[in-house]
Design an enzyme around this catalytic site. Structure first.
Site, PDB file in Angstrom:
ATOM      1  N   LYS A  78       3.393   2.436  25.348  1.00 48.13           N
ATOM      2  CA  LYS A  78       2.157   2.388  24.566  1.00 48.13           C
ATOM      3  C   LYS A  78       1.023   1.997  25.490  1.00 48.13           C
ATOM      4  CE  LYS A  78       0.849   2.492  20.113  1.00 48.13           C
ATOM      5  NZ  LYS A  78       1.411   3.250  18.998  1.00 48.13           N
ATOM      6  N   GLY A 178      -3.423   0.566   1.488  1.00 49.32           N
ATOM      7  CA  GLY A 178      -4.060   1.298   2.593  1.00 49.32           C
ATOM      8  C   GLY A 178      -4.038   2.779   2.308  1.00 49.32           C
ATOM      9  N   GLY A 180      -5.658   5.350   4.017  1.00 50.68           N
ATOM     10  CA  GLY A 180      -6.247   6.078   5.138  1.00 50.68           C
ATOM     11  C   GLY A 180      -5.531   7.390   5.371  1.00 50.68           C
ATOM     12  N   VAL A 182      -2.621   8.189   6.536  1.00 52.32           N
ATOM     13  CA  VAL A 182      -1.234   8.307   6.059  1.00 52.32           C
ATOM     14  C   VAL A 182      -1.151   7.984   4.563  1.00 52.32           C
ATOM     15  CG1 VAL A 182       1.143   7.502   6.309  1.00 52.32           C
ATOM     16  CG2 VAL A 182      -0.312   7.684   8.337  1.00 52.32           C
TER      17      VAL A 182
END
Ligand code: NAI
Length: 351
Positions: A78, A178, A180, A182
């Site tokens: 990452k 959430g 957003g 997804v």
């Protein structure tokens, strides 16, 4: 440009300071045992250097588990682009520099988009290196925004949970935290399947829009985790399953997209003791990385679809083993990943 930071836990960790861009880059390669380290690039305004570095370390380790479990022939990595002075340089300059860093790493790490980065940013990176995914689809090759694939994978994981319990979708209550990229798409899949939705987002406008579109009940962000539902789908933040939230949960299952939902492994045990079945985040939310890796290998969307849908049977296997062994599913999944990482590598390379 790259300076290596000593690490006891990761194969290699690098930093590159670019005061001229107002950015410090951290690249963490947790494991290349199964192949080149693969994982997105997160750009964020962290408060401290320690916050930025620890995010890179934690997320890259998570990528090792996620990629191994998804049977991808890549390791875990990452990168974190710590935006120290926002606005000092253009995105084009920042991602050009990032491309040069990837090129310097020579393919040991392959990046893609993540929180705070976009397909357009990855196109800039591509002008400097080929060690990048998350590009627009082209010539029959998969690509683009990974979020729809992540949403599909989470939906398949939920389907497996319901199949295991012998329940149809109709009347199943799902709380989505959430809404957003997804969470919003997940709501669409759930509504189509016939689930009843309770939704929440810190953006009231977004919550209102989703609630109207899918006839969902909208609740305040402070209430979503304790909503009385069958399935809770965390699709916003990590660390939300912790000693403060677990006693108030009113869900039978937790299946969502957010990375690192458990604050600590002990919180997973607490959930199991409360009778809440938690599907490990890195199993359920692998759709996006499956898309990125398959794109990088030059494969098409049908292949991505096929591999993402395997998340369902994989969750089914984990639940069956958990039941047989009397262990929490997240412990079973951890043992499965440990076995994959310990097995001889050649046996897993795809034909
Ligand atoms: P996003 O940034 O598009 O959406 C997150 C949403 O959560 C935003 O609408 C935000 O307003 C809302 N939010 C933030 N704090 C909240 C709170 N306390 N309560 C309610 N809503 C809150 O992010 P995206 O792409 O949808 O990802 C969601 C999560 O899934 C993130 O944790 C991400 O790391 C993880 N994930 C995403 C993947 C992808 O393909 N996009 C892949 C794997 C994991």
């Amino acid at each position: 440009m790259l300076e290596q930071i000593p690490s006891q836990t990761h194969e290699a960790v690098y930093r590159a300071d670019r005061p001229d861009l107002g950015v410090t880059f951290f690249i963490a390669l947790h494991s290349t045992r199964l192949g080149p380290a693969f994982g997105g690039a997160r750009m964020w305004r962290y408060q401290t250097e320690a916050d930025a570095l620890s995010d890179a370390l934690r997320l890259s380790e998570g990528m090792t588990y996620k990629n191994a479990m998804a049977e991808l022939d890549v390791g875990g990595g990452k990168s974190v682009l710590w935006l120290r002075e926002p606005g000092k340089a253009s995105r084009a300059a920042i991602f050009t520099a990032f491309g040069d860093i990837l090129e310097e790493l020579g393919g040991r790490y392959i990046s893609a988009e993540d929180v705070g980065t976009s397909v357009a940013d990855m196109q800039v990176v591509r002008t400097r290196t080929r060690h990048i995914a998350g590009l627009p689809p082209a010539e029959g090759r998969a690509g683009g925004d990974p979020s729809p694939w992540t949403a599909l994978g989470v939906f398949c994981a939920m389907q497996a949970v319901l199949d295991d319990a012998g329940r149809p979708w109709r009347g199943v209550k799902v709380a989505v935290q959430g809404l957003g990229a997804v969470g919003g798409r997940l709501c669409g899949l759930l509504a189509e399947a016939g689930a009843d939705l309770i939704v929440s987002d810190v953006s009231g406008d977004r919550a209102m829009e989703v609630a109207e579109r899918y006839s969902a009940v909208m609740v305040d962000p402070s209430l979503i985790l304790r909503a009385p539902v069958d399935i809770l789908a965390p699709c916003a933040l990590g660390g939300i399953l912790n000693p403060q939230t677990i006693p108030d949960l009113n869900a039978q299952y937790v299946v969502g997209a957010a990375n690192n939902q458990l604050a600590t492994p002990e919180d997973g045990d607490q959930l199991a003791q409360r009778g809440v079945l938690y599907v490990p985040d890195y199993v359920a939310n692998a759709g996006g990385i499956i898309c990125a890796v398959e794109e990088f290998r030059g494969r098409n969307a049908d292949r991505v679809d096929e591999k993402v849908r395997v998340i369902g049977p994989r969750v089914g296997d984990i639940l069956r083993l958990a039941d047989q062994q009397g262990r929490a599913p997240f412990r079973v999944a951890q043992a499965m990943v440990d076995d994959i990482l310990a097995a001889p590598v050649l046996a897993r390379v795809e034909a």
